[in-house]
Design a protein around this motif. Sequence first.
Motif, PDB file in Angstrom:
ATOM      1  N   TRP A  33      77.291  -0.986 -68.886  1.00 55.11           N
ATOM      2  CA  TRP A  33      77.089   0.046 -67.861  1.00 55.11           C
ATOM      3  C   TRP A  33      75.655   0.542 -67.855  1.00 55.11           C
ATOM      4  CZ3 TRP A  33      81.607   0.422 -70.970  1.00 55.11           C
ATOM      5  CH2 TRP A  33      82.738  -0.054 -70.289  1.00 55.11           C
ATOM      6  N   THR A  68      88.065  13.431 -64.186  1.00 57.15           N
ATOM      7  CA  THR A  68      88.422  13.056 -62.807  1.00 57.15           C
ATOM      8  C   THR A  68      87.719  13.997 -61.830  1.00 57.15           C
ATOM      9  OG1 THR A  68      90.278  14.551 -62.954  1.00 57.15           O
ATOM     10  CG2 THR A  68      90.709  12.227 -63.453  1.00 57.15           C
ATOM     11  N   PRO A  77      85.421  10.765 -60.341  1.00 57.34           N
ATOM     12  CA  PRO A  77      86.823  10.303 -60.271  1.00 57.34           C
ATOM     13  C   PRO A  77      86.914   8.789 -60.265  1.00 57.34           C
ATOM     14  CG  PRO A  77      86.093  11.158 -58.150  1.00 57.34           C
ATOM     15  CD  PRO A  77      84.984  11.412 -59.107  1.00 57.34           C
ATOM     16  N   ALA A  78      85.890   8.143 -59.787  1.00 58.68           N
ATOM     17  CA  ALA A  78      86.147   6.713 -59.538  1.00 58.68           C
ATOM     18  C   ALA A  78      85.368   5.814 -60.472  1.00 58.68           C
ATOM     19  CB  ALA A  78      85.711   6.387 -58.110  1.00 58.68           C
ATOM     20  N   THR A  79      84.536   6.399 -61.327  1.00 57.40           N
ATOM     21  CA  THR A  79      83.743   5.421 -62.097  1.00 57.40           C
ATOM     22  C   THR A  79      84.515   4.996 -63.330  1.00 57.40           C
ATOM     23  OG1 THR A  79      82.703   7.375 -62.929  1.00 57.40           O
ATOM     24  CG2 THR A  79      81.458   6.079 -61.333  1.00 57.40           C
ATOM     25  N   ILE A  80      83.819   4.617 -64.337  1.00 61.92           N
ATOM     26  CA  ILE A  80      84.378   3.783 -65.417  1.00 61.92           C
ATOM     27  C   ILE A  80      85.328   4.600 -66.285  1.00 61.92           C
ATOM     28  CG2 ILE A  80      83.753   2.157 -67.170  1.00 61.92           C
ATOM     29  CD1 ILE A  80      81.090   3.680 -65.035  1.00 61.92           C
ATOM     30  N   ASN A  81      86.380   3.943 -66.732  1.00 56.02           N
ATOM     31  CA  ASN A  81      87.211   4.587 -67.757  1.00 56.02           C
ATOM     32  C   ASN A  81      87.624   3.493 -68.733  1.00 56.02           C
ATOM     33  OD1 ASN A  81      89.183   5.600 -69.259  1.00 56.02           O
ATOM     34  ND2 ASN A  81      90.352   6.512 -67.574  1.00 56.02           N
ATOM     35  N   PHE A  82      86.784   3.270 -69.748  1.00 59.09           N
ATOM     36  CA  PHE A  82      87.139   2.159 -70.658  1.00 59.09           C
ATOM     37  C   PHE A  82      88.090   2.654 -71.722  1.00 59.09           C
ATOM     38  CE2 PHE A  82      84.377   3.331 -74.235  1.00 59.09           C
ATOM     39  CZ  PHE A  82      83.493   4.184 -73.633  1.00 59.09           C
ATOM     40  N   THR A  83      88.629   1.803 -72.457  1.00 61.15           N
ATOM     41  CA  THR A  83      89.654   2.008 -73.511  1.00 61.15           C
ATOM     42  C   THR A  83      90.846   2.791 -72.990  1.00 61.15           C
ATOM     43  OG1 THR A  83      88.798   4.088 -74.300  1.00 61.15           O
ATOM     44  CG2 THR A  83      87.890   2.074 -75.288  1.00 61.15           C
ATOM     45  N   SER A  84      91.083   2.783 -71.683  1.00 56.57           N
ATOM     46  CA  SER A  84      92.446   3.197 -71.281  1.00 56.57           C
ATOM     47  C   SER A  84      93.326   2.003 -71.669  1.00 56.57           C
ATOM     48  CB  SER A  84      92.495   3.377 -69.764  1.00 56.57           C
ATOM     49  OG  SER A  84      92.124   2.147 -69.186  1.00 56.57           O
ATOM     50  N   PRO A 117      94.234  -1.033 -72.060  1.00 52.45           N
ATOM     51  CA  PRO A 117      93.694  -2.226 -71.377  1.00 52.45           C
ATOM     52  C   PRO A 117      94.795  -3.289 -71.215  1.00 52.45           C
ATOM     53  CG  PRO A 117      92.951  -2.127 -73.652  1.00 52.45           C
ATOM     54  CD  PRO A 117      93.829  -0.945 -73.452  1.00 52.45           C
TER      55      PRO A 117
END
Lengths: 246, 228, 148, 223
Positions: A120, A183, A187-194, A196
């Motif tokens: 990113w 959020t 609200p719309a950008t990255i959300n890692f380690t949800s 997966p």
Amino acid sequence: MNWNWFHKFASPKWFYQISERILPGLCVVTFSLLFVGLIWGIGFAPADAKQGNSFRIIYLHVPSSFLALAGYFLMAIAGAIGLIWRIKLSFWVMKCAAPIGGILTLLALVTGGLWGKPTWGSFWVWDARATSMLILLFLYIGVYLLGRSFQNSDSGDKASAFLSIIGTVNIPIIYKSVDWWFTLHQPATINFTSAPSMHPDMFYPLLIMIIAFYFVYGLALTLSLRVEILSRERKTKWVRKLISQQ
Amino acid sequence: MNTNYQSNLFFSYMRRDLLIAFRRKSASLNPLIFFVMIVALMPLSLGSYESRLQQMAPGVIWIMALLSVLLSSESLFDEDYRDGSLEQMIITPNLLFMVVLGKITAHWLTKSLPIAIASPLMGLLLSISPESIFSLMIGLIIGTACFSLLGGVGAALTVATKDKSFLLALIIMPLYVPIIIFGSSMIYYRIDGMYWSYPLAALLSIFCMLTILSPLSISGIFRSSMVE
Amino acid sequence: MHPIRRQRLQIVALIFLLSACAAGLVIYVLGQNANFFFTPSQILAGEYRSGSTIRVGGMVVEGSVSRPNENLQTQFTLTDGKTSLDIVYEGILPDLFAENEAAIATGVMSVSNKLIASQVLAKHDENYTPPELTETMDFIRYSDYKVQ
Amino acid sequence: MFFWHNYGPSSLQEFSLSVTILSLKNLSFNRNEKPVFDPIDLEINEGDLVHIKGANGSGKTTLLRILVGLLQPSSGSIKYQGVDLQACLYDYFSNITYVGHNSAVKNSLTVFENLCWMSGENKLVDSHIHTLETFGLLNQKDSLCGELSAGQKRKVALTRILLNDSKIWFLDEPMNALDSQGVSILKKAMEKHKNNQGIVVFASHQDVMVGDVKKILIRNTIH
């Protein structure tokens, strides 16, 4: 309700002798698991479609962030046991668990940053998980500092036990509010380690790494606890006898 | 010991602390003066561009309110600890829940509420959009109450330590996160013209939770023979 | 022990009252549309407060991005798999904004059932899928697209 | 309260087995793993005058705070009327009065307000006036405690023992900062309390000429 078997387990001397025996076995298992997990994760698991090889850092990042949170709850439970049944050993477990948890959180943040750079473009992304991890680090630092700022080490233990319990109660609120905050602004950008949706043969090495990290945590805790027991029980006969034998 | 105190324990301790605070008016206005000064300094660092100030104003006011209440919450138990009346308080044959709640309410009324009341003025200073003044004030009234409650827990934990003021800030700051998030987002919602009752409800629920948890934990701290 | 029992009663009553309203407030917050943005079908069904700024999320329909005149005003349509909504936006679109990608528009609904957006945010897919899987991405997977 | 035995004719009264209120069994307290004083075993009966004697820093105040219930001992037990202290804490607290090393007097409150706070009433009661008279503080009734001298502040703190009629008094260094008149008043009060079956436990490093006194000598352990 003083079940004497319960207090027998809680006697530092008993723990010291038991840990003497299991330590070698624990080391072997820990390092072998770590070795297998890392080799499998780095070497053989498939690269990710978009992120290529930089995605492999997940094998360090996810276990350490997982352990950091689990370590905090373990610390709070040890503190609670210490407060309720006034068992010295569990206070010391908590005292040793604080730095270990802190280092694990730091590791999670660093690996998160290293992972963020290629994918990113910046070391630090104000993402929900990263922010909650940062706050967890501050909680660890708070417990660590409070434990050491009292003249009387017993009240220091009690104070840090209370703080870790209060911290545990607040963690879900903090995590929820950080998610909600995340959020709000991006609200719309990255959300890692949800959670997966990962391909199976990416997932198995991760599982091994998580188990390996549990063993690493146990090993580190046992080692530092032995040091703590020796320093706290330096007055007792069995420690003096132990030292005289050396 | 004091037998007929049981009935209005909350009010008696609150009245006593209010009396002490009013006797030393200058001391209890310090947080307000600190808040006014530090907010007035912000434009000097942020630059006085209308748009930038307006965008930063809610966050700035909330953080400065947090700092002011944090600095003043050390005096909650510190004075009692030094002159020995904290021990007398622990010795009283009644539950400490209402006693502590009374003291925290007195602290809130004398030290934190003036900050919430002065916040609209500070908002105008930072050229905040006028229609969000009301939500700023409501949010800060509840927010300062939460700050005082958490500050009480921090003060109880660090009452017997050496370097108090920093330690109190360090251990309590992470717990302020949800309050800051919901408080300032209330105003951003209002500025966007969106429905700002969600963050307000969230802030209120945190306030209710804190009103239960912080007196309980403070009475636990004092009764667990930690105060040397 | 009489005074103590009366105090304990007072405290338990206060705790019960406070936890009740805390729970009520939390349910209120989580219950309603707290998942932060509406889908086009919810908008067309009218589930929004008219006149207030709302956020709409969905997939940008292929070929719908158009610039009727040169003054930087772009029009595109967002869909959530079932219904679509026209968006009018004045300003520079984010670089990640592309067709067939998710986007969130914040603005006010106009009379002609168009959203006058004041802000547009783009989102790129973050799930990890090995190369061979990305080609077989089917369309239904997008229909339940919501930020969790 | 508890049933009061009377062994035969009153002459046997003083030999009667007086009721033990507080019993201490090898009480010890560690600070940073160093014991502060040697383990203590003691039975405190009604009508006892206990003098905790020891050099400065020998742990007198720590012992007093443990007895009062402020500190939990590291080992050993304290039993109040046969029940462990932690079990009947509130009952115990309502029967004791503790005047600590620093007298818990609010400087910004007047003497009268301090008394109200200590005794729980919120209007002037004749017991207030009586105690102020005994301590000779009546004319300072409305002056702020901050303006009083240390001795007068100490007296205001000590009025606490007369205000609420509790069974056990715990006094930490009661005599210091008191003038001779204050010391004599205190002795009379302790004597009176001792006679109607009260208990006075006081810590002081000098020797205090007060009737027959049960002594605990505190030596901090050589470590």
